[in-house]
Every structure is written in structure tokens, then in C-alpha cells.
Design an enzyme around this catalytic site. Structure first.
Site, PDB file in Angstrom:
ATOM      1  N   LYS A  13      -1.516   1.888   5.006  1.00  0.00           N
ATOM      2  CA  LYS A  13      -2.081   3.371   4.567  1.00  0.00           C
ATOM      3  C   LYS A  13      -3.312   3.466   4.032  1.00  0.00           C
ATOM      4  O   LYS A  13      -4.086   4.340   4.240  1.00  0.00           O
ATOM      5  CB  LYS A  13      -0.923   3.843   3.590  1.00  0.00           C
ATOM      6  CG  LYS A  13       0.600   3.961   4.311  1.00  0.00           C
ATOM      7  CD  LYS A  13       1.202   4.482   3.145  1.00  0.00           C
ATOM      8  CE  LYS A  13       1.770   3.593   1.879  1.00  0.00           C
ATOM      9  NZ  LYS A  13       2.327   2.297   2.007  1.00  0.00           N
ATOM     10  N   ARG A  88       7.157  10.085  -2.152  1.00  0.00           N
ATOM     11  CA  ARG A  88       8.037   9.036  -1.644  1.00  0.00           C
ATOM     12  C   ARG A  88       9.323   9.068  -1.965  1.00  0.00           C
ATOM     13  O   ARG A  88      10.108   8.405  -1.840  1.00  0.00           O
ATOM     14  CB  ARG A  88       7.275   7.587  -2.657  1.00  0.00           C
ATOM     15  CG  ARG A  88       6.519   6.743  -2.028  1.00  0.00           C
ATOM     16  CD  ARG A  88       6.313   5.722  -3.252  1.00  0.00           C
ATOM     17  NE  ARG A  88       5.617   4.515  -2.695  1.00  0.00           N
ATOM     18  CZ  ARG A  88       4.446   4.262  -2.736  1.00  0.00           C
ATOM     19  NH1 ARG A  88       3.443   5.049  -3.099  1.00  0.00           N
ATOM     20  NH2 ARG A  88       4.045   3.047  -2.306  1.00  0.00           N
ATOM     21  N   ARG A 127      -3.142 -10.253   1.192  1.00  0.00           N
ATOM     22  CA  ARG A 127      -4.181  -9.237   0.655  1.00  0.00           C
ATOM     23  C   ARG A 127      -4.798  -9.676  -0.531  1.00  0.00           C
ATOM     24  O   ARG A 127      -4.236 -10.044  -1.306  1.00  0.00           O
ATOM     25  CB  ARG A 127      -3.314  -7.910   0.128  1.00  0.00           C
ATOM     26  CG  ARG A 127      -4.180  -6.850  -0.319  1.00  0.00           C
ATOM     27  CD  ARG A 127      -3.551  -5.433  -0.335  1.00  0.00           C
ATOM     28  NE  ARG A 127      -2.565  -5.263  -1.046  1.00  0.00           N
ATOM     29  CZ  ARG A 127      -1.507  -4.307  -0.959  1.00  0.00           C
ATOM     30  NH1 ARG A 127      -1.921  -3.238  -0.226  1.00  0.00           N
ATOM     31  NH2 ARG A 127      -0.406  -4.235  -1.545  1.00  0.00           N
ATOM     32  N   ARG A 160      -2.726  -8.474  -6.203  1.00  0.00           N
ATOM     33  CA  ARG A 160      -1.968  -7.434  -6.945  1.00  0.00           C
ATOM     34  C   ARG A 160      -0.708  -8.164  -7.436  1.00  0.00           C
ATOM     35  O   ARG A 160       0.038  -8.874  -6.664  1.00  0.00           O
ATOM     36  CB  ARG A 160      -1.614  -6.277  -6.126  1.00  0.00           C
ATOM     37  CG  ARG A 160      -2.704  -5.145  -6.216  1.00  0.00           C
ATOM     38  CD  ARG A 160      -2.134  -4.282  -5.223  1.00  0.00           C
ATOM     39  NE  ARG A 160      -0.959  -3.648  -5.100  1.00  0.00           N
ATOM     40  CZ  ARG A 160      -0.631  -2.623  -4.379  1.00  0.00           C
ATOM     41  NH1 ARG A 160      -1.669  -1.676  -3.618  1.00  0.00           N
ATOM     42  NH2 ARG A 160       0.404  -2.203  -4.134  1.00  0.00           N
ATOM     43  N   ARG A 171      10.135  -3.865  -2.939  1.00  0.00           N
ATOM     44  CA  ARG A 171       9.528  -2.749  -2.580  1.00  0.00           C
ATOM     45  C   ARG A 171       9.916  -2.161  -1.044  1.00  0.00           C
ATOM     46  O   ARG A 171      10.172  -1.114  -0.914  1.00  0.00           O
ATOM     47  CB  ARG A 171       8.117  -2.714  -2.480  1.00  0.00           C
ATOM     48  CG  ARG A 171       7.368  -3.019  -3.985  1.00  0.00           C
ATOM     49  CD  ARG A 171       6.179  -3.708  -4.078  1.00  0.00           C
ATOM     50  NE  ARG A 171       4.968  -3.010  -3.224  1.00  0.00           N
ATOM     51  CZ  ARG A 171       3.872  -3.598  -2.788  1.00  0.00           C
ATOM     52  NH1 ARG A 171       3.629  -4.906  -2.805  1.00  0.00           N
ATOM     53  NH2 ARG A 171       3.167  -2.823  -2.170  1.00  0.00           N
TER      54      ARG A 171
END
Ligand code: AP5
Length: 214
Positions: A13, A88, A127, A160, A171
Site C-alpha cells: 500500500k 480498517r 523491509r 519496524r 497482523r
């Protein structure tokens, strides 16, 4: 144009949002980034949100909607926006609709960024993000020029805290239960569009022109 981006954690996203921002000049609002800024500045919202984010849970709707409503009130959103990571939950979607009705606007597109679950673990565990300017990299697919250093501002890249394997799995479960129902919600409104982000980014970006109004 008023667009919301949907899709599981790590579907791309944020990456797609940067491209849409470049192509359409829309203001990009990521609720995840807003929360992370509050956490960095140790604000009351940041202190409350951190507990949920570190666990991989959603931040409560009331707090999230309040923060988002304040952001949408800014002048830079008057002509359009791109929401990344909001709504969400069905309650958040209803709250957004109420906010839009109040200002006499409606959403143009709910854009779902889709990627098979099996690719998500690798994308999120690889990431790396710049804590200073927010640039995003991936050690497998989009490495920085110098390992561990941001190309844009030369800060040290970090991972993160919610990109640990167990938290990523949580998640994804949360997404399936609480966020995936939004696909039907926007399908019923006739504004759901989808792009496939399982290939390279050039292929993903090429789909944007087909699904977004010109
Ligand atoms: P948020 O920051 O929104 O996290 P997320 O939705 O889990 O999404 P991510 O940022 O992890 O991934 P992304 O889809 O943006 O993928 P990206 O482009 O980085 O939210 C974090 C937390 O805040 C939530 O868990 C929740 O606690 C809270 N929160 C936020 N909004 C909330 C709300 N509305 N309500 C309640 N709580 C809320 O891509 C991932 C990686 O893949 C990158 O490394 C990228 O370089 C790479 N990549 C992307 N595309 C490709 C490609 N085509 N090929 C190869 N690599 C690719």
C-alpha cells in the site's frame, strides 16, 4: 479525487501510494505513519497507540477516527486525498462515510492492493525503513545503494518493531477478520478496484492507469 487503499499488511500500500502521489499529486495520508510520528514524539496518542501497534493489534476505532478526522480537516485535503491504511474496520468505514457526507463529498475509488499471503512474510521481514524521512526499502527487492543507509537522507535504516515474524502473522490474522470485510462493503458501493502487486513494481504501476480515473 478521493481514494482509499486497502490490502493486507505488506501488500505494498505504501509503495503504491508513493506512485499515486507522484502521478496524481494527491495528499498521501497513512494512519500507520501518523501513529508512528506520534510515537516518535511521545504524544498521548502515541503512548496509547504504541501498545496496540507493537502487538500487531488495531488501534481502537475511536482514537483512530479522531486522529484521522483532525488530519482531513487540514486545507491540503480540500481537493482530494489518498488514505493508506484507513479504514480498517467496518465502523471506521462508516465513520469515514459520515465525514464525507458532512463535507458533501464521496469516495471515488477503494483500491485493493493484492498479494498472495506466501509473499508477505518475505516482503515484511526484508523491509527496512528510514526513521528520519520515511523512505522504504527491501533488502531482497529494493535495497538501498549502501547497505543499511538511506539513499535520500543518509540516516541509518531500521526494521519496524511490528515486522517480527510472530507479529506479522498476528497482523495478517487481524486483517482477515476485521479488514477483509471492507472489500464487500466497497464492492456493494460499486467503487472497489483491484491491482495485483505480486510481480515487479513496473507491472503494478502500469495497472494504476486502468483502475484510477484520468
Ligand atoms: P501500517 O503502517 O498501515 O501497516 P500495514 O497496513 O500493516 O501495512 P504495511 O505498512 O506493513 O505494508 P504496506 O502494505 O504499506 O507495504 P509496503 O509498501 O511497505 O499500520 C501499522 C499499524 O498501525 C497497524 O498494525 C495498526 O496497529 C496501526 N494502524 C494503522 N492504521 C490503523 C487503522 N486505520 N485502524 C487501527 N489501527 C491502525 O511494502 C512492504 C515491503 O514490500 C517493502 O519493503 C516494499 O519495498 C516491498 N514491496 C512492495 N511492492 C513490492 C513488489 N512489487 N515487489 C517486491 N517488493 C515489493
Amino acid at each position: 479525487m478521493r481514494v482509499v487503499l486497502l490490502g493486507p499488511p505488506g501488500s505494498g500500500k505504501g509503495t503504491v501510494a508513493e506512485k499515486i502521489k507522484e502521478l496524481y499529486g494527491l495528499v498521501h495520508i497513512s494512519t500507520g505513519d501518523l501513529f508512528r510520528n506520534c510515537i516518535r514524539q511521545n504524544t498521548p496518542i502515541g503512548q496509547e497507540a504504541k501498545v496496540f501497534i507493537d502487538r500487531g493489534d488495531l488501534v481502537p476505532d475511536e482514537l483512530t477516527v479522531r486522529m484521522l478526522a483532525e488530519r482531513l480537516d487540514n486545507d491540503d485535503c480540500a481537493d482530494g486525498f489518498l488514505l493508506d491504511g484507513f479504514p480498517r474496520t467496518l465502523d471506521q468505514a462508516d465513520a469515514l462515510e459520515a465525514l464525507m457526507n458532512k463535507s458533501g463529498f464521496s469516495l471515488d475509488v477503494a483500491l485493493n492492493v493484492s498479494v498472495p499471503d506466501r509473499m508477505i512474510m518475505e516482503r515484511l521481514s526484508g523491509r527496512r525503513v528510514c526513521p528520519e524521512c520515511g523512505a522504504t526499502y527491501n533488502i531482497y527487492s529494493q535495497p538501498s545503494l549502501e547497505p543499511g543507509i538511506c539513499d535520500v537522507c543518509q540516516s541509518e535504516l531500521t526494521q519496524r518493531p511490528d515486522d517480527k515474524d510472530a507479529t506479522i502473522r498476528h497482523r495478517l490474522d487481524t486483517y482477515a477478520v476485521r479488514t477483509a470485510p471492507l472489500l464487500d462493503y466497497y464492492e456493494q458501493q460499486g467503487i472497489l478496484r483491484s491491482i495485483d502487486n505480486s510481480g515487479d513494481l513496473a507491472a503494478t504501476f502500469a495497472q494504476l492507469k486502468e483502475v484510477l480515473p484520468q
